[in-house]
Design an enzyme around this catalytic site. Structure first.
Site, mmCIF file in Angstrom:
data_model
loop_
_atom_site.group_PDB
_atom_site.id
_atom_site.type_symbol
_atom_site.label_atom_id
_atom_site.label_comp_id
_atom_site.label_asym_id
_atom_site.label_seq_id
_atom_site.Cartn_x
_atom_site.Cartn_y
_atom_site.Cartn_z
ATOM 1 N N HIS A 127 0.856 -1.549 -0.159
ATOM 2 C CA HIS A 127 -0.222 0.034 0.252
ATOM 3 C C HIS A 127 0.891 1.137 0.025
ATOM 4 O O HIS A 127 2.019 0.947 0.682
ATOM 5 C CB HIS A 127 -0.951 -0.021 1.128
ATOM 6 C CG HIS A 127 -0.669 -0.326 2.664
ATOM 7 N ND1 HIS A 127 0.234 -1.340 2.670
ATOM 8 C CD2 HIS A 127 -0.409 1.160 3.439
ATOM 9 C CE1 HIS A 127 0.687 -1.220 4.421
ATOM 10 N NE2 HIS A 127 0.222 0.700 4.394
ATOM 11 N N HIS A 175 0.811 5.317 1.369
ATOM 12 C CA HIS A 175 0.382 6.456 1.687
ATOM 13 C C HIS A 175 -0.013 7.213 0.601
ATOM 14 O O HIS A 175 1.347 7.820 0.515
ATOM 15 C CB HIS A 175 0.940 6.570 3.272
ATOM 16 C CG HIS A 175 0.710 5.431 3.788
ATOM 17 N ND1 HIS A 175 0.608 5.614 5.347
ATOM 18 C CD2 HIS A 175 1.704 4.080 3.953
ATOM 19 C CE1 HIS A 175 0.097 4.578 5.849
ATOM 20 N NE2 HIS A 175 1.197 4.085 5.168
#
Length: 139
Positions: free
Chosen positions: A101, A103
């Site tokens: 992932h 940010h």
């Protein structure tokens, strides 16, 4: 592939409700449930990859253009002074959820949220040796 025991697989694929801000065939972008600042978003691939070392090149190639798009929207909405794009791989790098992932973190001049490290110093010879080894590894 989606892993049944991965919370981010569930978030990315709508199994668990989120504050989704963007979705396409490959990604779901959601607001972080524990944000550093208002507008902090997570880019989640819908397929499961533990980290950057496992992600398919075709998926990886789509991440930075998407991060740019999300960062622009976050800046427009929050009026932030800057944006961090952060991606961690492995516990030593701060990864706590083992689903790739990215940010997108809006930053404000007075937010007191700092990403810092203690700079190290290496001799010119050490730097040259490291560069040579990396070039050899990259082919």
């Amino acid at each position: 592939m989606v892993k049944d025991d991965c919370i981010f697989c569930k978030l990315a694929n709508g199994i668990i409700p989120t504050n989704s801000i963007y979705e396409d065939d490959d990604f779901n972008v959601i607001l972080d449930a524990a944000p550093a600042n208002r507008g902090h978003a997570l880019i989640l691939p819908k397929q499961h990859f533990d980290n950057i070392f496992e992600v398919e090149d075709e998926v990886a190639a789509k991440i930075m253009p998407l991060a740019k798009k999300i960062a622009g929207a976050v800046k427009a909405v929050t009026g932030c002074d800057g944006v961090n794009i952060q991606q961690n791989n492995g516990p030593a790098a701060g990864q706590t959820v083992f689903h790739l992932h990215v940010h997108v973190i809006p930053r404000f001049d007075d937010d007191k949220f700092k990403l810092v490290w203690n700079p190290k110093s290496f001799s010119d010879e050490e730097q040259a040796e490291t560069a040579e080894a990396l070039r050899a590894q990259l082919g």
